[in-house]
Motif scaffolding. Sequence first.
Motif, PDB file in Angstrom:
ATOM      1  N   MET A  66      16.789 -12.146 -24.574  1.00 26.25           N
ATOM      2  CA  MET A  66      16.674 -10.757 -25.038  1.00 26.25           C
ATOM      3  C   MET A  66      18.031 -10.087 -25.084  1.00 26.25           C
ATOM      4  N   THR A  67      18.776 -10.310 -24.030  1.00 28.23           N
ATOM      5  CA  THR A  67      20.100  -9.713 -23.989  1.00 28.23           C
ATOM      6  C   THR A  67      20.914 -10.195 -25.167  1.00 28.23           C
ATOM      7  N   ILE A  68      20.842 -11.501 -25.348  1.00 29.01           N
ATOM      8  CA  ILE A  68      21.570 -12.102 -26.450  1.00 29.01           C
ATOM      9  C   ILE A  68      21.146 -11.420 -27.747  1.00 29.01           C
ATOM     10  N   PHE A  69      19.851 -11.251 -27.868  1.00 28.20           N
ATOM     11  CA  PHE A  69      19.351 -10.686 -29.110  1.00 28.20           C
ATOM     12  C   PHE A  69      19.909  -9.293 -29.316  1.00 28.20           C
ATOM     13  N   ALA A  70      19.929  -8.540 -28.236  1.00 29.98           N
ATOM     14  CA  ALA A  70      20.452  -7.189 -28.331  1.00 29.98           C
ATOM     15  C   ALA A  70      21.904  -7.213 -28.761  1.00 29.98           C
ATOM     16  N   VAL A  71      22.636  -8.157 -28.215  1.00 27.34           N
ATOM     17  CA  VAL A  71      24.056  -8.184 -28.539  1.00 27.34           C
ATOM     18  C   VAL A  71      24.251  -8.670 -29.976  1.00 27.34           C
ATOM     19  N   ILE A  72      23.383  -9.539 -30.418  1.00 27.17           N
ATOM     20  CA  ILE A  72      23.481  -9.949 -31.820  1.00 27.17           C
ATOM     21  C   ILE A  72      23.306  -8.719 -32.706  1.00 27.17           C
ATOM     22  N   CYS A  73      22.312  -7.919 -32.377  1.00 27.27           N
ATOM     23  CA  CYS A  73      22.114  -6.673 -33.119  1.00 27.27           C
ATOM     24  C   CYS A  73      23.384  -5.856 -33.088  1.00 27.27           C
ATOM     25  N   ALA A  74      23.923  -5.754 -31.881  1.00 24.76           N
ATOM     26  CA  ALA A  74      25.108  -4.936 -31.703  1.00 24.76           C
ATOM     27  C   ALA A  74      26.241  -5.468 -32.553  1.00 24.76           C
ATOM     28  N   GLY A  75      26.430  -6.762 -32.506  1.00 24.09           N
ATOM     29  CA  GLY A  75      27.554  -7.330 -33.213  1.00 24.09           C
ATOM     30  C   GLY A  75      27.370  -7.280 -34.709  1.00 24.09           C
ATOM     31  N   MET A  76      26.129  -7.340 -35.150  1.00 20.18           N
ATOM     32  CA  MET A  76      25.930  -7.449 -36.575  1.00 20.18           C
ATOM     33  C   MET A  76      25.792  -6.112 -37.273  1.00 20.18           C
ATOM     34  N   PHE A  77      25.507  -5.088 -36.485  1.00 20.37           N
ATOM     35  CA  PHE A  77      25.175  -3.841 -37.163  1.00 20.37           C
ATOM     36  C   PHE A  77      26.307  -3.304 -38.028  1.00 20.37           C
ATOM     37  N   PRO A  78      27.553  -3.436 -37.608  1.00 19.34           N
ATOM     38  CA  PRO A  78      28.595  -2.944 -38.520  1.00 19.34           C
ATOM     39  C   PRO A  78      28.627  -3.749 -39.820  1.00 19.34           C
ATOM     40  N   ILE A  79      28.242  -5.007 -39.747  1.00 25.80           N
ATOM     41  CA  ILE A  79      28.237  -5.805 -40.974  1.00 25.80           C
ATOM     42  C   ILE A  79      27.271  -5.186 -41.971  1.00 25.80           C
TER      43      ILE A  79
ATOM     44  N   LEU B  98      33.735   0.413 -36.392  1.00 21.07           N
ATOM     45  CA  LEU B  98      32.327   0.740 -36.185  1.00 21.07           C
ATOM     46  C   LEU B  98      31.794   0.072 -34.928  1.00 21.07           C
ATOM     47  N   PHE B  99      32.233  -1.146 -34.726  1.00 22.95           N
ATOM     48  CA  PHE B  99      31.738  -1.839 -33.539  1.00 22.95           C
ATOM     49  C   PHE B  99      32.191  -1.130 -32.270  1.00 22.95           C
ATOM     50  N   LEU B 100      33.438  -0.714 -32.243  1.00 24.38           N
ATOM     51  CA  LEU B 100      33.933  -0.054 -31.037  1.00 24.38           C
ATOM     52  C   LEU B 100      33.252   1.284 -30.820  1.00 24.38           C
ATOM     53  N   LEU B 101      33.014   2.023 -31.918  1.00 28.03           N
ATOM     54  CA  LEU B 101      32.261   3.275 -31.797  1.00 28.03           C
ATOM     55  C   LEU B 101      30.903   3.014 -31.184  1.00 28.03           C
ATOM     56  N   PHE B 102      30.245   1.993 -31.705  1.00 27.56           N
ATOM     57  CA  PHE B 102      28.924   1.632 -31.202  1.00 27.56           C
ATOM     58  C   PHE B 102      28.991   1.356 -29.709  1.00 27.56           C
ATOM     59  N   ALA B 103      29.960   0.516 -29.313  1.00 27.98           N
ATOM     60  CA  ALA B 103      30.040   0.120 -27.921  1.00 27.98           C
ATOM     61  C   ALA B 103      30.367   1.308 -27.021  1.00 27.98           C
TER      62      ALA B 103
ATOM     63  N   ILE C 161      23.343  -3.114 -24.490  1.00 28.08           N
ATOM     64  CA  ILE C 161      22.277  -4.028 -24.072  1.00 28.08           C
ATOM     65  C   ILE C 161      20.955  -3.295 -24.223  1.00 28.08           C
ATOM     66  N   ALA C 162      19.964  -3.976 -24.777  1.00 25.92           N
ATOM     67  CA  ALA C 162      18.672  -3.329 -24.965  1.00 25.92           C
ATOM     68  C   ALA C 162      18.038  -3.109 -23.602  1.00 25.92           C
ATOM     69  N   ILE C 163      18.173  -1.869 -23.119  1.00 24.49           N
ATOM     70  CA  ILE C 163      17.812  -1.587 -21.733  1.00 24.49           C
ATOM     71  C   ILE C 163      16.346  -1.897 -21.468  1.00 24.49           C
ATOM     72  N   ALA C 164      15.472  -1.354 -22.318  1.00 16.25           N
ATOM     73  CA  ALA C 164      14.043  -1.501 -22.076  1.00 16.25           C
ATOM     74  C   ALA C 164      13.634  -2.972 -22.106  1.00 16.25           C
ATOM     75  N   GLU C 165      14.245  -3.727 -23.035  1.00 19.74           N
ATOM     76  CA  GLU C 165      13.850  -5.126 -23.138  1.00 19.74           C
ATOM     77  C   GLU C 165      14.276  -5.927 -21.919  1.00 19.74           C
TER      78      GLU C 165
END
Lengths: 361, 472, 183
Positions: A1-14, A310-315, A321-325
């Motif tokens: 799940m964490t990985i998934f969240a980070v994938i989202c995080a990493g990909m969102f600027p793309i 964008l990635f740094l802004l996001f971070a 990390i998807a807290i709830a998940e």
Amino acid sequence: MTIFAVICAGMFPIFHMGRVWDAPFIFPIPNTRGPLWVNFNSPLLWDVFAISTYFSVSLLFWYSGLMPDFGTIRDRSKGKIRKYLYNLASFGWQGSAKQWQRFEALSLVLAGLSTPLVLSVHTIVSFDFATSVIPGWHTTIFPPYFVAGAIFSGFAMVETLMIITRKLFKLEDYITINHIESMNKIIVLTGSIVGIAYLTELFIAWYSGALYEQFAFYNRILGKYLWAYALMMSCNVLSPQLYWFKRFRRSIPVTFVLSIFVNIGMWFERFVIIVTSLADDYLVSSWAYFSPTWVDWGIYLGSISVFLFLFLLFARFFPTIAIAEVKAIFRTSSEVAKAERAKAEGATHGGFVLKGALDKE
Amino acid sequence: MTNEKFEFTDSLKKNLYIMMGLGLLGLVWVFLGDHESNHHGRLWSNLLANSYYFTGIALFGMFVVSATQLAYGGWQTLMKRIFISMSAFARIGGFLLLLILAAGIADVHKLYEHVSHIMHTGHGDPKYSTKLVYFASWFWIGRVFVYALLWATFSIVFDRFFGEADQSSQAKYKKSKLLAAAFIVVFAVSESAVSWDMIMSLDPHWFSTLFGWYNFASYGCAAWATSILIIIYLKSKGYLNQVNENHVHDLGKMLFGFSIFWTYLWFSQFMLQWYANIPEDTNFWVKRFDEPYFKVTIFGALIVNFLFPLFFLIKRSAKRNFKMIGFGAALLIFGHYVDFFNYTFVEPNWNHEAMEHGHGAAVKSENVVMLAEAHATEAAHGAAATDAVKHEGHEASAAVEVKHGEHGVESKHGHEAPVKNFASIGIGEILVFIGFAGLFLFMFFSNLSKRNIVPEDDPYLKESEKLNVTWA
Amino acid sequence: MDSVAPNKFVVGLWDHEEVYLHAIEHLRHKGVKIYDSLTPFPVHGLDEALGMKETRLHTAGFFFGATGTTLALSFMTWVMTTNYPIDFGGKPNWPVPSFIPITFELTVLFAAWGMTLTYLVRNKLWPGRVPRIYDKRTTDDRFALVFDAESLTDAEINSIKDACKKEGAVDVKDKVFTEAEGL
């Protein structure tokens, strides 16, 4: 799940980058020039639809998952403005049972829609090339091979960003070495799939007996762009093979360096596909050697900067990390919980449960 | 009860013998019912299509075991040995293909006639220089022999390795990962290569880089469907008590997923060749769409293998009801058989002479026909548009008939019209299919009866028993 | 929810989801009416424990998707055959294979947006909404049950509180909202 969240995080600027050339008239909108519509036969138009759909659906998927976490941040934040802004962002999330029930249904379906959507986006990008009659572009393996390449480079890019984020934010307890090892397994798998696709292309070009096809591939591997092809092959196909060894899969420096290699290699894959096929096409008089101008460099560096910005802004402002998940699986999958359970069960199963992954030593 | 063995009863054996007997009858039927000029093409096409199909299913069994083993899969553990036993057919499948190829090279049948034609006349033609190397008899046979040997070896090793007790030891577990990884690598290369060597070579002028992966998706669907049917059968006989609708649900999801994947590859391959419309590609499709029969089977297969799963298998209730999923699985096994039928049966029935005489000209003219069809229909209907591939209106086909005739004369150098003696899916084909299914099941059941059905000491067994599919 | 929302509540807080689920079952068995339940993450089995109906969101998604498919196919057909037929690359004017990618994309687009908007409307979520926060810890690590105490007598309220404590609640408290309360 964490990985998934980070994938989202990493990909969102793309996702954001898909729209840089957005102009209203690439969409079929009614206009005053008589019946003048876009050409639905054009793969470039398919790309318009694919990228805008991909962007907006990914945005929904990403944001609907963030809402509960914004709620969490809202209830922790101190200042009135912060509280107000995070409540705005959370859409007034409460976390009632009915909300969660619908949330689960929504994220399941959005995940189910996003999976073929990712495939379709890379497929349609590959159609841009493969529907043409340019040797080296027109080949049927392009769609699945672009998808495999996208997973491959996507994982590598996530690893690059993740390793930095993990270190800076001290997320070592969330993103463990086991996650990194699993990602490296995916990288060696998809890297090998891409490798098989390269070899298939080469073989079929040789086998086909089509002279133009043979010429294009001869040029690609032994022509003036030999260096680019060699770089692509060694970065994309050879270097991930190191991950057959556990020692390398679980080493963070190796992972970081290799992820950079893969990024370079996948960039050169695009370079090889586009440049080598166009440099020596059907018309001998237009054969040329491509050398980038300052504009090319500017766009290239600019796009990387936008992405990182964008990635740094996001971070900085959003939960990485998807807290709830993570909370949802804490009691079943965390090391602490596993240790507790193993103790309770008297460490049956030869202690496998305690260790999490079966083959972890 | 985890330590139960499958009892290969005499009545089941008898039934399987009857199935195999029907298969032999089918072979005789297609042998006798074939047209003189076809050089037993129908008989050997039947053998090729079925050997290839069932070998693919068998190999996919090992692929499932390997992939789930590598991915820490736990849901399939109860059914692991079903997949292992499915691979029993891989011990002979490769050699059957070898036999068919050897017979082709020895000129017993004409399935690979285009290749032998190139081998005889292609010297000095740069277009064929690489094919002369690739299809040199010993190299060709040697490759298929290597695949056959590798598959048989892996099948025996898998059987021994995963059939033994003591699955839970660490050393064994580690070794299983290595074995699985090794198989995946071998399989990835050999499944592509064998699709080129055995199927794509039926028409050596056509090529598609996607073909190997496409074949993989097709028998992948069939293999999931086969496992579902086998499990339903075993459950009806009182075995596999712990396997319940959750497991079948997961298998159904895989079947659904592979069906969509198959469609995706089908579309990618077809659309790209349709769109670029260059003769090297389109000859393959023109041949098929020119025969109304194959046009029906191609689009029929598309409907059965895509639309049916899309609307039927997507429902949770359908995947959890043994009768419904069983029906779906049986239909998809048939649908993917038709898919391979479309690849293997067209070539022997295509007019060889037309292809041989100046391949380039013949193919080009076909391409022109395809284009002409589009223009003709446009002219005929004015603004009302039609699809070059799908349209079957009367005016259009009449126009195409004319065009076809013109070009036909030009390219065939005065030969007579193609012999319209193509095989259809008749009683013979069905009987041969039943026969192969009987052989496959016979090997499956005799392999299954050797040991406990459920790997009782597998570390993932508990996870599999507790499987509960709550979503989708 | 009722048309006139109650303002007076009893809130029980738990710290373990399994205890929490059991508590819900027992309380409902006793006939205590639960007004709402708040959790920091989706707890599996909560909807069954509360006796909630299965959500119909997927069905809505299917119909949104079907709308997208129909719209894409019919619009492209109309443009390419009737309104603006163009000759392109030897393709027929009704090139079905060319329509597939866009049709797929619009199906996904409609399904995703339709479902998300339905989800927001049904969940009463919008930017700027001021939620009623019964306890801040419910977005951290506490599982809360909320009981409507508007029309209950003190004795009834106390019995609910006792029941909660008996079922393992770590905290039980009263919560009264005033009209002017913001975040």
